[in-house]
Design a protein around this motif. Structure first.
Motif, PDB file in Angstrom:
ATOM      1  N   THR A  16       0.853  -1.188   0.000  1.00  0.00           N
ATOM      2  CA  THR A  16       0.000   0.000   0.000  1.00  0.00           C
ATOM      3  C   THR A  16       0.890   1.240   0.000  1.00  0.00           C
ATOM      4  OG1 THR A  16      -0.070  -0.089   2.399  1.00  0.00           O
ATOM      5  CG2 THR A  16      -1.911  -1.081   1.218  1.00  0.00           C
ATOM      6  N   GLU A  17       0.332   2.312  -0.531  1.00  0.00           N
ATOM      7  CA  GLU A  17       1.115   3.539  -0.629  1.00  0.00           C
ATOM      8  C   GLU A  17       0.587   4.660   0.265  1.00  0.00           C
ATOM      9  OE1 GLU A  17       0.858   3.752  -4.869  1.00  0.00           O
ATOM     10  OE2 GLU A  17       1.923   1.835  -4.912  1.00  0.00           O
ATOM     11  N   GLY A  18      -0.702   4.603   0.560  1.00  0.00           N
ATOM     12  CA  GLY A  18      -1.263   5.653   1.405  1.00  0.00           C
ATOM     13  C   GLY A  18      -1.347   6.958   0.663  1.00  0.00           C
ATOM     14  N   GLY A  19      -0.240   7.678   0.599  1.00  0.00           N
ATOM     15  CA  GLY A  19      -0.213   8.955  -0.103  1.00  0.00           C
ATOM     16  C   GLY A  19       0.283  10.054   0.801  1.00  0.00           C
ATOM     17  N   ALA A  20       0.580  11.205   0.174  1.00  0.00           N
ATOM     18  CA  ALA A  20       1.239  12.297   0.898  1.00  0.00           C
ATOM     19  C   ALA A  20       0.387  12.884   2.023  1.00  0.00           C
ATOM     20  CB  ALA A  20       1.627  13.402  -0.083  1.00  0.00           C
TER      21      ALA A  20
END
Lengths: 456, 456
Positions: free
Chosen positions: A383-387
């Motif tokens: 997963t990357e989630g995000g900024a």
């Protein structure tokens, strides 16, 4: 590791949340029109809203009013200051071997050229690796041009490596003594609209003027380079740092039935680059998470509170001064169950990922089953989630669900003047809302602990 | 009527032609590479070449050299002066009810705004008819915005009616007392690249500043107009007339076996608008007619001489000062058999039309039969000829063959910064060359009279 918070600590944290009063006439609006209404309104009534600008402040006020009208509680603007950047006049032309105007834009955190232009020989590098291989000092007084060939990828995976030309290329050129750098836009379109975006100056590097030309212009430069004739450029990029500028997040909640349970955070970013009107980046993200939060409560309150975060200064927040970081500073002690973000346009969701602990396999199965009828498939990747959620995820080691959007066309528009409302398809926007709603209905109604586990 | 020229008159006219010497090493280059080579070279080594500019002069020198290298005879630059127009700095923004920058470009023959901008109320008109219906004097001191909705058409037929918003709209607004006019670009794309193009001031009208915004900007204006809030614009368009500027045609020949026969004229235009590099408008036209002329002689000289005309100042020649008019003045007494033009991009040829006399039915059948295997179908509609051959056609009542190109995407790019080499597909470019070659092989080897007949 899998993280557990004692229930008592959660209750205390919830009680300490900075609530504002709920507006009187707050009846949640629901249905298919909410998402479109947000994208249409934000692009029409605000338009470009670069971090630190008056336009971004107007966008916060707009968001505050809109979230109240939509029936959210505890709507709050949370201001912060950030070192950002502001654009100035910008234009460039080749002056040798042929006279050709170039469609150019400055990269965020570029420093200005002389006002009457930086006139210099331009040296062609086919790749970032070729620039890295240039001998130290060989670029003294010259402008480096870095070509490359970003290709489409459904999962957007090209943005990492190709985006590095923008993120790292300017520092490398500066370290080699270059007077400036021009890159081929990190984008997949063929229009005369260059892609902006922030560069990240490496420690100890003296920043230089840095710009990107459109793909057709980069094609032209490549064709001229093939002819082997020396190139000269005359470029004016007057953008400059804008330190300590005002930005801010907007947060709002739909309270759940059990305020003692850790909340579900859904995020997007409110700021945009200044060239377009920020329709797909990221008004659509705010529209999707907000409309889905409302839709998840259509048949009654969810068990857990859903909090929306419309973050400020995402685009220039890579220096640790973005809205996501500020959110984690403000809310890092409040218990969160899951964080999710939408910041990859408005094309169809096609895959889902999570980082759940093995103990949450049943929950993951339930989410996957809810998405299956929509043709959305589970993906085993990270997963990357995000900024906008990255800082709170890191701080609390949170569980994450990523709804992966189709990115085949995202980098046609990303950070260009072409990021406008007409690029958003109401049907695919609604598909996003439906997918998010399905996930939120499961997650926000989950009574048990939701734990991150991939890293544990 | 069907026109006959006495053979003796033709011979005398031919003898009077202003021949220049053939270059020594003139071996015709043939094959699939010629057309691409011309489009690539002109867009790369010259780029934008607006009529009257130094760039257009460089383009003439480039064309002269290229046609000689390709083996053409009697290559000649034929200079003339023309009242044209030159672009200046240009930008605009909405200042009320919302602040929004606009992607704008001036129309050819616009007059300048004040250098610090024309600030005015802007009035929305959904159509040109609505503007025409506005009461006299109702626009005093205001800027008119004219919307419309150009749609795609394979035969390009939308350009007539929708193009009138650009051609006639400014005069109508000026007659109503408007201080300026902004139109939705006459184009079918959704990019932030406005479409320029010349307007035609009606007799007695005092010109006003006139610009076009991109389709996404026009969409924005339409959405704001729907909200019913008064709009204000601040626009700076510094383009201005450029009277008596130098332009010129380039003509060249591939001599036929029988110089006593009227020649076959094939034309394109060398000038371009200044926003793009004139790839599809009209480097590709010059490439097609030139490559086809060479290919038609691949197996030996054709019976008739083929003359190519690369015209100057087509784009701003609607005032009777274009290259087509100058050509007719210079060569109006020389016998022509047929005139053909390529000026509609580089997409596939899909239909063929002619205006032949009934006596030439066999010739028409032969042309149609030659095109049939390529899937190109005869169309009974009127021939159009085009701006570069229109004057000589009118003067000599010439026979015409129109090879109709697919125009579904032409107005995505027409007169925009996006008219660049990457938009030309080498395969469809070659399909054009093949179709033109097939026609030229028939026509340039036709021994009998070729007569216009539709008007007779």
């Amino acid at each position: 590791m899998v993280r557990k918070l004692p229930r008592a600590a959660l209750l205390a944290a919830i009680a300490a949340l900075p609530f504002t009063s709920i507006t009187a006439a707050a009846t949640p609006q629901q249905g298919s029109g909410v998402a479109w209404d947000i994208v249409e309104g934000l692009t029409t009534e605000i338009g470009p809203r670069i971090a630190g600008s008056e336009a971004e402040a107007r966008a916060r006020a707009w968001a505050d009013a809109k979230l109240k009208v939509l029936g959210f509680s505890n709507v709050k603007i949370e201001p912060f200051k950030a070192n950002v950047w502001q654009r100035g006049p910008e234009h460039a032309k080749l002056t040798a071997p042929y006279q050709q105007p170039l469609a150019i834009t400055a990269l965020g955190f570029s420093v200005p050229t002389p006002a009457d232009g930086l006139k210099a020989d331009m040296v062609y590098f086919p790749t970032l690796a070729a620039l890295e291989a240039a001998p130290q000092g060989s670029l003294k007084g010259k402008v480096a041009f870095v070509d490359h060939a970003m290709r489409r990828a459904q999962d957007g995976s090209g943005y990492g490596p190709y985006g590095n030309v923008r993120r790292k290329g300017p520092s490398i050129a500066a370290q080699k003594g270059a007077a400036g750098i021009v890159i081929r836009s990190a984008g997949t379109d063929s229009h005369r609209n260059p892609h902006t975006g922030a560069t990240a100056w490496a420690e100890g590097v003296t920043p230089i003027p840095a710009g990107a030309v459109s793909n057709p212009d980069a094609d032209l430069i490549a064709r001229i380079a093939e002819r082997g004739k020396p190139m000269q450029i005359d470029m004016t990029l007057m953008g400059k740092p804008n330190p300590g500028a005002p930005s801010g997040n907007v947060v709002a909640e739909l309270p759940g039935r059990d305020p003692s349970l850790p909340i579900v955070l859904v995020a997007c970013h409110l700021d945009s680059w200044d060239l377009g009107t920020g329709a797909i980046d990221d008004a659509s993200g705010c529209a999707i998470v907000t409309a889905a939060a409302l839709a998840a409560q259509k048949d009654g309150k969810t068990l857990r509170t859903i909090r929306v975060l419309w973050s400020g200064n995402e685009e220039m927040g890579m220096n640790g001064q973005g809205g996501g970081t500020h959110y984690a500073e403000m809310h890092g002690d409040e218990p969160h169950a899951v964080a999710m973000e939408s910041d990859f346009g408005a094309d169809n969701v096609w895959q889902v990922k999570n980082n759940f602990a093995p103990t949450n396999k049943a929950l993951a199965d339930k989410i996957n089953a809810a998405l299956w009828p929509m043709g959305i498939v589970p993906h085993p990747g990270e997963t990357e989630g995000g900024a906008d959620v990255g800082a709170i995820i890191a701080k609390q080691k949170l569980a994450v669900v990523d709804l992966g959007q189709d990115g085949m066309h995202y980098f046609d528009l990303h950070h260009t003047p072409d990021d406008t409302l007409d690029k958003v398809d109401p049907a695919t926007l609604q598909q996003n809302v439906d997918a998010w709603t399905a996930v939120l209905k499961v997650i926000a109604n989950e009574p048990g602990e939701i734990a991150e586990g991939v890293g544990g």
